[in-house]
Design an enzyme around this catalytic site. Sequence first.
Site, PDB file in Angstrom:
ATOM      1  N   ASP A  29       0.848  -1.192   0.000  1.00 46.77           N
ATOM      2  CA  ASP A  29       0.000   0.000   0.000  1.00 46.77           C
ATOM      3  C   ASP A  29       0.885   1.245   0.000  1.00 46.77           C
ATOM      4  O   ASP A  29       1.914   1.302   0.672  1.00 46.77           O
ATOM      5  CB  ASP A  29      -0.926   0.002   1.222  1.00 46.77           C
ATOM      6  CG  ASP A  29      -2.062   1.002   1.087  1.00 46.77           C
ATOM      7  OD1 ASP A  29      -3.213   0.571   0.923  1.00 46.77           O
ATOM      8  OD2 ASP A  29      -1.801   2.225   1.151  1.00 46.77           O
ATOM      9  N   ASN A  86     -12.997  -3.037   2.318  1.00 49.59           N
ATOM     10  CA  ASN A  86     -13.901  -1.895   2.404  1.00 49.59           C
ATOM     11  C   ASN A  86     -14.795  -1.909   1.170  1.00 49.59           C
ATOM     12  O   ASN A  86     -14.311  -2.121   0.053  1.00 49.59           O
ATOM     13  CB  ASN A  86     -13.104  -0.584   2.454  1.00 49.59           C
ATOM     14  CG  ASN A  86     -12.234  -0.486   3.695  1.00 49.59           C
ATOM     15  OD1 ASN A  86     -12.607  -0.954   4.768  1.00 49.59           O
ATOM     16  ND2 ASN A  86     -11.055   0.111   3.559  1.00 49.59           N
ATOM     17  N   GLY A  92     -15.832   2.992   3.465  1.00 53.27           N
ATOM     18  CA  GLY A  92     -14.508   3.614   3.373  1.00 53.27           C
ATOM     19  C   GLY A  92     -13.729   3.225   2.133  1.00 53.27           C
ATOM     20  O   GLY A  92     -12.514   3.435   2.067  1.00 53.27           O
ATOM     21  N   GLN A  93     -14.420   2.685   1.125  1.00 54.25           N
ATOM     22  CA  GLN A  93     -13.718   2.292  -0.109  1.00 54.25           C
ATOM     23  C   GLN A  93     -13.411   3.536  -0.936  1.00 54.25           C
ATOM     24  O   GLN A  93     -14.310   4.334  -1.232  1.00 54.25           O
ATOM     25  CB  GLN A  93     -14.575   1.321  -0.929  1.00 54.25           C
ATOM     26  CG  GLN A  93     -13.841   0.805  -2.160  1.00 54.25           C
ATOM     27  CD  GLN A  93     -14.664  -0.203  -2.965  1.00 54.25           C
ATOM     28  OE1 GLN A  93     -15.823  -0.485  -2.648  1.00 54.25           O
ATOM     29  NE2 GLN A  93     -14.053  -0.740  -4.006  1.00 54.25           N
ATOM     30  N   HIS A  99     -10.347  -5.031  -3.538  1.00 53.82           N
ATOM     31  CA  HIS A  99      -9.041  -5.321  -2.939  1.00 53.82           C
ATOM     32  C   HIS A  99      -9.205  -5.740  -1.491  1.00 53.82           C
ATOM     33  O   HIS A  99     -10.124  -5.296  -0.803  1.00 53.82           O
ATOM     34  CB  HIS A  99      -8.103  -4.105  -3.035  1.00 53.82           C
ATOM     35  CG  HIS A  99      -8.690  -2.837  -2.521  1.00 53.82           C
ATOM     36  ND1 HIS A  99      -9.559  -2.065  -3.261  1.00 53.82           N
ATOM     37  CD2 HIS A  99      -8.553  -2.179  -1.338  1.00 53.82           C
ATOM     38  CE1 HIS A  99      -9.920  -0.991  -2.559  1.00 53.82           C
ATOM     39  NE2 HIS A  99      -9.332  -1.051  -1.378  1.00 53.82           N
ATOM     40  N   HIS A 101      -7.093  -5.657   2.096  1.00 57.37           N
ATOM     41  CA  HIS A 101      -5.946  -5.123   2.821  1.00 57.37           C
ATOM     42  C   HIS A 101      -5.435  -6.227   3.745  1.00 57.37           C
ATOM     43  O   HIS A 101      -6.207  -6.774   4.541  1.00 57.37           O
ATOM     44  CB  HIS A 101      -6.345  -3.949   3.718  1.00 57.37           C
ATOM     45  CG  HIS A 101      -6.870  -2.741   3.000  1.00 57.37           C
ATOM     46  ND1 HIS A 101      -6.111  -1.610   2.817  1.00 57.37           N
ATOM     47  CD2 HIS A 101      -8.071  -2.482   2.441  1.00 57.37           C
ATOM     48  CE1 HIS A 101      -6.837  -0.683   2.185  1.00 57.37           C
ATOM     49  NE2 HIS A 101      -8.031  -1.192   1.949  1.00 57.37           N
TER      50      HIS A 101
HETATM   51  P1  AMP Z   1      -9.697   1.597   0.199  1.00 54.59           P
HETATM   52  O1  AMP Z   1      -9.824   2.856   1.008  1.00 54.59           O
HETATM   53  O2  AMP Z   1     -10.135   0.353   0.917  1.00 54.59           O
HETATM   54  O3  AMP Z   1     -10.359   1.736  -1.152  1.00 54.59           O
HETATM   55  O4  AMP Z   1      -8.150   1.380  -0.024  1.00 54.59           O
HETATM   56  C1  AMP Z   1      -7.447   1.943  -1.063  1.00 54.59           C
HETATM   57  C2  AMP Z   1      -5.991   1.843  -0.709  1.00 54.59           C
HETATM   58  O5  AMP Z   1      -5.240   1.980  -1.892  1.00 54.59           O
HETATM   59  C3  AMP Z   1      -5.495   2.915   0.251  1.00 54.59           C
HETATM   60  O6  AMP Z   1      -4.963   2.290   1.416  1.00 54.59           O
HETATM   61  C4  AMP Z   1      -4.427   3.645  -0.546  1.00 54.59           C
HETATM   62  O7  AMP Z   1      -3.322   4.017   0.245  1.00 54.59           O
HETATM   63  C5  AMP Z   1      -4.036   2.620  -1.584  1.00 54.59           C
HETATM   64  N1  AMP Z   1      -3.532   3.126  -2.833  1.00 54.59           N
HETATM   65  C6  AMP Z   1      -4.082   4.068  -3.637  1.00 54.59           C
HETATM   66  N2  AMP Z   1      -3.355   4.235  -4.749  1.00 54.59           N
HETATM   67  C7  AMP Z   1      -2.315   3.370  -4.646  1.00 54.59           C
HETATM   68  C8  AMP Z   1      -1.202   3.057  -5.473  1.00 54.59           C
HETATM   69  N3  AMP Z   1      -1.002   3.675  -6.644  1.00 54.59           N
HETATM   70  N4  AMP Z   1      -0.329   2.111  -5.041  1.00 54.59           N
HETATM   71  C9  AMP Z   1      -0.515   1.487  -3.865  1.00 54.59           C
HETATM   72  N5  AMP Z   1      -1.539   1.726  -3.060  1.00 54.59           N
HETATM   73  C10 AMP Z   1      -2.429   2.652  -3.430  1.00 54.59           C
END
Ligand code: AMP
Length: 113
Positions: A29, A86, A92-93, A99, A101
């Site tokens: 991340d 999420n 919180g997505q 994906h 986490h």
């Molecule tokens: P969510 O809030 O569950 O949609 O999680 C999205 C996650 O993607 C967040 O933790 C961000 O830090 C991560 N994220 C967004 N863009 C990137 C990227 N280019 N590379 C790695 N992680 C990313």
Amino acid sequence: MDCIFCAIARGEMGTKLVYQDDEVVAFEDLHPQAPTHILVIPRRHYASLQDVPAAEIGIVARLAAAAQELARERRIWPSGYRLVVNAGPEGGQTVSHLHMHLLGGRQMVWPPG
Ligand code: AMP
Ligand code: ZN
């Protein structure tokens, strides 16, 4: 379609993949919330968990299997870890590509924020 995670899965962003197979990839991340914070995603685009058709729900097991392997590799088991999906605005997505986490390496708290 302009999806950052699809671009990462295709290898177009220069993001280092820490796991890959025919259906799943994983990468660190960008804004880690724990010493281990890995995103595990399907190569195929699903906007959220709700967008996975029943006939394709096995992909979620494939994500979990990759997370299991990564947890072993990162040695965050048996100390423990958290797997989070999420979904939608109140979930919180923020990135609209399914994906998981994988968070570990510190004590998690409950309830989550
Ligand atoms: P969510 O809030 O569950 O949609 O999680 C999205 C996650 O993607 C967040 O933790 C961000 O830090 C991560 N994220 C967004 N863009 C990137 C990227 N280019 N590379 C790695 N992680 C990313
Ligand atoms: Zn996508």
